[in-house]
Design an enzyme around this catalytic site. Sequence first.
Site, PDB file in Angstrom:
ATOM      1  N   TYR A 105      69.220  56.818  39.361  1.00 51.18           N
ATOM      2  CA  TYR A 105      67.835  56.355  39.356  1.00 51.18           C
ATOM      3  C   TYR A 105      67.162  56.739  40.673  1.00 51.18           C
ATOM      4  CZ  TYR A 105      63.923  54.489  37.104  1.00 51.18           C
ATOM      5  OH  TYR A 105      62.686  54.437  36.527  1.00 51.18           O
ATOM      6  N   ARG A 158      52.785  59.249  34.962  1.00 49.38           N
ATOM      7  CA  ARG A 158      52.890  58.749  36.344  1.00 49.38           C
ATOM      8  C   ARG A 158      54.352  58.472  36.633  1.00 49.38           C
ATOM      9  NH1 ARG A 158      53.828  53.501  38.238  1.00 49.38           N
ATOM     10  NH2 ARG A 158      55.708  54.694  38.057  1.00 49.38           N
ATOM     11  N   LYS A 176      66.655  54.826  33.045  1.00 51.73           N
ATOM     12  CA  LYS A 176      66.463  53.368  32.900  1.00 51.73           C
ATOM     13  C   LYS A 176      67.484  52.798  31.933  1.00 51.73           C
ATOM     14  CE  LYS A 176      63.083  51.708  35.275  1.00 51.73           C
ATOM     15  NZ  LYS A 176      61.921  50.952  35.599  1.00 51.73           N
ATOM     16  N   GLU A 247      56.989  52.821  30.065  1.00 54.83           N
ATOM     17  CA  GLU A 247      57.487  53.195  31.384  1.00 54.83           C
ATOM     18  C   GLU A 247      56.712  54.391  31.930  1.00 54.83           C
ATOM     19  OE1 GLU A 247      59.983  51.505  32.841  1.00 54.83           O
ATOM     20  OE2 GLU A 247      59.851  52.786  34.609  1.00 54.83           O
ATOM     21  N   ASP A 248      56.204  54.236  33.127  1.00 53.44           N
ATOM     22  CA  ASP A 248      55.567  55.340  33.850  1.00 53.44           C
ATOM     23  C   ASP A 248      54.417  56.002  33.071  1.00 53.44           C
ATOM     24  OD1 ASP A 248      57.157  54.682  35.934  1.00 53.44           O
ATOM     25  OD2 ASP A 248      58.285  56.546  36.031  1.00 53.44           O
ATOM     26  N   ASP A 270      57.447  47.676  32.350  1.00 56.80           N
ATOM     27  CA  ASP A 270      58.255  47.368  33.532  1.00 56.80           C
ATOM     28  C   ASP A 270      57.496  47.626  34.830  1.00 56.80           C
ATOM     29  OD1 ASP A 270      60.768  46.591  34.741  1.00 56.80           O
ATOM     30  OD2 ASP A 270      60.842  48.668  35.446  1.00 56.80           O
ATOM     31  N   ASP A 271      56.638  48.645  34.820  1.00 55.86           N
ATOM     32  CA  ASP A 271      55.906  48.967  36.061  1.00 55.86           C
ATOM     33  C   ASP A 271      54.978  47.829  36.450  1.00 55.86           C
ATOM     34  OD1 ASP A 271      56.954  51.685  36.118  1.00 55.86           O
ATOM     35  OD2 ASP A 271      55.728  51.953  34.336  1.00 55.86           O
ATOM     36  N   ASN A 411      57.733  54.707  45.638  1.00 59.08           N
ATOM     37  CA  ASN A 411      58.900  55.544  45.341  1.00 59.08           C
ATOM     38  C   ASN A 411      58.484  56.985  45.119  1.00 59.08           C
ATOM     39  OD1 ASN A 411      60.874  53.466  45.225  1.00 59.08           O
ATOM     40  ND2 ASN A 411      60.075  52.849  43.232  1.00 59.08           N
TER      41      ASN A 411
HETATM   42  P1  NAD Z   1      49.167  53.410  39.952  1.00 56.80           P
HETATM   43  O1  NAD Z   1      48.787  54.815  39.806  1.00 56.80           O
HETATM   44  O2  NAD Z   1      48.940  52.479  38.806  1.00 56.80           O
HETATM   45  O3  NAD Z   1      48.439  52.776  41.231  1.00 56.80           O
HETATM   46  C1  NAD Z   1      48.326  53.400  42.463  1.00 56.80           C
HETATM   47  C2  NAD Z   1      47.272  52.685  43.262  1.00 56.80           C
HETATM   48  O4  NAD Z   1      47.254  53.241  44.570  1.00 56.80           O
HETATM   49  C3  NAD Z   1      45.862  52.804  42.700  1.00 56.80           C
HETATM   50  O5  NAD Z   1      45.216  51.573  42.773  1.00 56.80           O
HETATM   51  C4  NAD Z   1      45.192  53.788  43.641  1.00 56.80           C
HETATM   52  O6  NAD Z   1      43.798  53.552  43.763  1.00 56.80           O
HETATM   53  C5  NAD Z   1      45.901  53.461  44.937  1.00 56.80           C
HETATM   54  N1  NAD Z   1      45.800  54.546  45.906  1.00 56.80           N
HETATM   55  C6  NAD Z   1      45.907  55.874  45.694  1.00 56.80           C
HETATM   56  N2  NAD Z   1      45.680  56.541  46.844  1.00 56.80           N
HETATM   57  C7  NAD Z   1      45.455  55.608  47.786  1.00 56.80           C
HETATM   58  C8  NAD Z   1      45.151  55.667  49.161  1.00 56.80           C
HETATM   59  N3  NAD Z   1      45.075  56.837  49.791  1.00 56.80           N
HETATM   60  N4  NAD Z   1      44.962  54.512  49.817  1.00 56.80           N
HETATM   61  C9  NAD Z   1      45.040  53.338  49.186  1.00 56.80           C
HETATM   62  N5  NAD Z   1      45.325  53.213  47.875  1.00 56.80           N
HETATM   63  C10 NAD Z   1      45.530  54.342  47.188  1.00 56.80           C
HETATM   64  O7  NAD Z   1      50.694  53.414  40.339  1.00 56.80           O
HETATM   65  P2  NAD Z   1      51.706  52.172  40.330  1.00 56.80           P
HETATM   66  O8  NAD Z   1      52.415  52.109  39.052  1.00 56.80           O
HETATM   67  O9  NAD Z   1      50.991  50.972  40.779  1.00 56.80           O
HETATM   68  O10 NAD Z   1      52.770  52.668  41.403  1.00 56.80           O
HETATM   69  C11 NAD Z   1      52.391  52.846  42.753  1.00 56.80           C
HETATM   70  C12 NAD Z   1      53.619  53.084  43.588  1.00 56.80           C
HETATM   71  O11 NAD Z   1      54.469  51.940  43.532  1.00 56.80           O
HETATM   72  C13 NAD Z   1      54.473  54.263  43.127  1.00 56.80           C
HETATM   73  O12 NAD Z   1      54.882  54.998  44.248  1.00 56.80           O
HETATM   74  C14 NAD Z   1      55.648  53.622  42.488  1.00 56.80           C
HETATM   75  O13 NAD Z   1      56.826  54.392  42.629  1.00 56.80           O
HETATM   76  C15 NAD Z   1      55.785  52.346  43.265  1.00 56.80           C
HETATM   77  N6  NAD Z   1      56.490  51.318  42.506  1.00 56.80           N
HETATM   78  C16 NAD Z   1      57.539  50.704  43.104  1.00 56.80           C
HETATM   79  C17 NAD Z   1      58.269  49.763  42.425  1.00 56.80           C
HETATM   80  C18 NAD Z   1      59.407  49.079  43.097  1.00 56.80           C
HETATM   81  O14 NAD Z   1      59.657  49.335  44.215  1.00 56.80           O
HETATM   82  N7  NAD Z   1      60.116  48.206  42.454  1.00 56.80           N
HETATM   83  C19 NAD Z   1      57.935  49.455  41.113  1.00 56.80           C
HETATM   84  C20 NAD Z   1      56.826  50.080  40.524  1.00 56.80           C
HETATM   85  C21 NAD Z   1      56.105  51.018  41.247  1.00 56.80           C
END
Ligand code: NAD
Length: 554
Positions: A105, A158, A176, A247-248, A270-271, A411
């Site tokens: 993963y 995504r 997953k 997912e994603d 899950d996200d 991530n």
């Molecule tokens: P998403 O695309 O739904 O959201 C991303 C957000 O970031 C949006 O609101 C966007 O406007 C904002 N953004 C983009 N560029 C930016 C900038 N320069 N400054 C400030 N904000 C900015 O994506 P998501 O599903 O919310 O995932 C976001 C991140 O979180 C990914 O990298 C993902 O890998 C990570 N994530 C981590 C976990 C975990 O650690 N358990 C779980 C889910 C997602």
Amino acid sequence: MSLDPATAPPQEFEQRTGVDLLNDPRLNKGAAFTPEEREQLGLRGLLPPRYAPIEEQVARVYENFSYKQSDLMKYIYLIGLLDRNETLFYYLLDQHLEEMMPIVYTPTVGLGCQKYSRIFRRPRGICISLDDKGQVDALLANWPYKDIRITVVTDGERILGLGDLGLNGMGIPVGKLNLYVAAAGIDPSHTLPVCLDVGTNNAELLGDPLYLGIDRKRERGPAYDELVDEFVWAVHKRWPGCIIQFEDFGNRNAFRFLAKYREKTVAFNDDIQGTGAVTLAGLLGALRITGQKLSDQRIVTLGAGEAGIGIAESIIAGMKDEGIDREQARACFWFVDSKGLVTQDRYDQLAEHKKPFARDDAPIYDLAEVVKQVHPTMLLGVSGQPGKFTQQIVTIMAQAVERPIIFALSNPTSKAECTAEQAYAWTEGRAIFASGSPFDPVLYKGKNYRSGQGNNVYIFPGVGLGTIVGGATMVTDSMFHVAANALAAEVPQEVLDEGSVYPAMSDIKKVSMKIACEVVREVYRLGISRLPEPDDIEKTVADYVWKAEYKSLV
Ligand code: NAD
């Protein structure tokens, strides 16, 4: 088909023999076929003569794994093993889970997806493209296993923080589901990875002659929704009660599909929900260190997408447990997205999911300025933007609070808002830090800091197991909430003392069992089960669990 996990018949397998049997990864045992099986199943001469039990086989495959020079090569090797001999793959994973989790993963699966079309060996799961519209039933009928209880589906838009990878996103459902098996003992024959290939806007992939997805831009029109809808109802019809884990997906679709299907089918995202629960659990751990209440926190979140909003909703549920109402809870949040602080004056331009968190404050465009004005106690990064928690920002935060709680969750590792080392160095070791992908322990001024990984794997396998065993007809936010509380309760004091807010990965099975039992209890409390309530929930959960061991085939 029986939906009762305790009484369901085993999957129906055709009786395979000879090379056919060796080529079936669910049944293949390689050199561990016994002399009797070799005789009766037409295997004599097709294998080296000596019988090798699984304990010997695992030593061999681990040695091979260790020879591999890069993480990508290790990933390819492990997927190859999965495609040859599933039981041995899961036996190996079980023995080396901590070492191999970052390979199967995040972060390595991200690289595996980027290269998916180039490293492709054998198909796994179902690929449904736009061209299959109207035929999804027929595609699902091609899947050989009759009793699917969980499907993980992506449209590749995504992938982690890596953006649109189109069909290459297939690595995510596969990974997953590997974790469902490894962490919660879901029977692999009950799982189905699915990728909906609706095109990609990734120019590099479209220009790549080896890309295996359909050669067109991502569909945004009604045909896209129709395909998703056809898929959801086809799964529901063929395998009633099957969990559909979204997912994603890009956030424009993730929120609306969750809203559309969550009460009609056994669907979750899950996200949004898993991330919310795992983060809440980590924050509750952090508060055990600081001795504070959740409802007293000032929370600045960079990124207001699926993860950010999911986290906020989970925290609000935690705050409500402390007796404050939703409005009071919402006032504890400051969201910053790519356009700055999420405020009322941007209301008309805001995506629906951000609107409830728009503050009635003056606009601020810069995260550093928000941190300067708000003095957050918690700084959460879910923006997918590396390095956004700069030394200046972390220092400003650390000047105002004794124990800054900093979760850089983006991530894979390359996208983290700051590293563990930076968080400790810039706060003189006072930060309570967690990340989405793992960081090595940090030695700072003679002290070892072990940061936590807010990996959704602490949550979704247990929730999935509880949903299956509880026979739930839907997956509710409250099921994730009890999961978060159960996870938080599983962090031992000595782990908190080292600075980590999550249990050791080696405890994941124990954690998943606890979560599953709490989820089953919640399912019956809500009255949403299709099965009679078991007398002994712990035993019913334990009885379902699949173990990586060879079964006799004669
Ligand atoms: P998403 O695309 O739904 O959201 C991303 C957000 O970031 C949006 O609101 C966007 O406007 C904002 N953004 C983009 N560029 C930016 C900038 N320069 N400054 C400030 N904000 C900015 O994506 P998501 O599903 O919310 O995932 C976001 C991140 O979180 C990914 O990298 C993902 O890998 C990570 N994530 C981590 C976990 C975990 O650690 N358990 C779980 C889910 C997602």
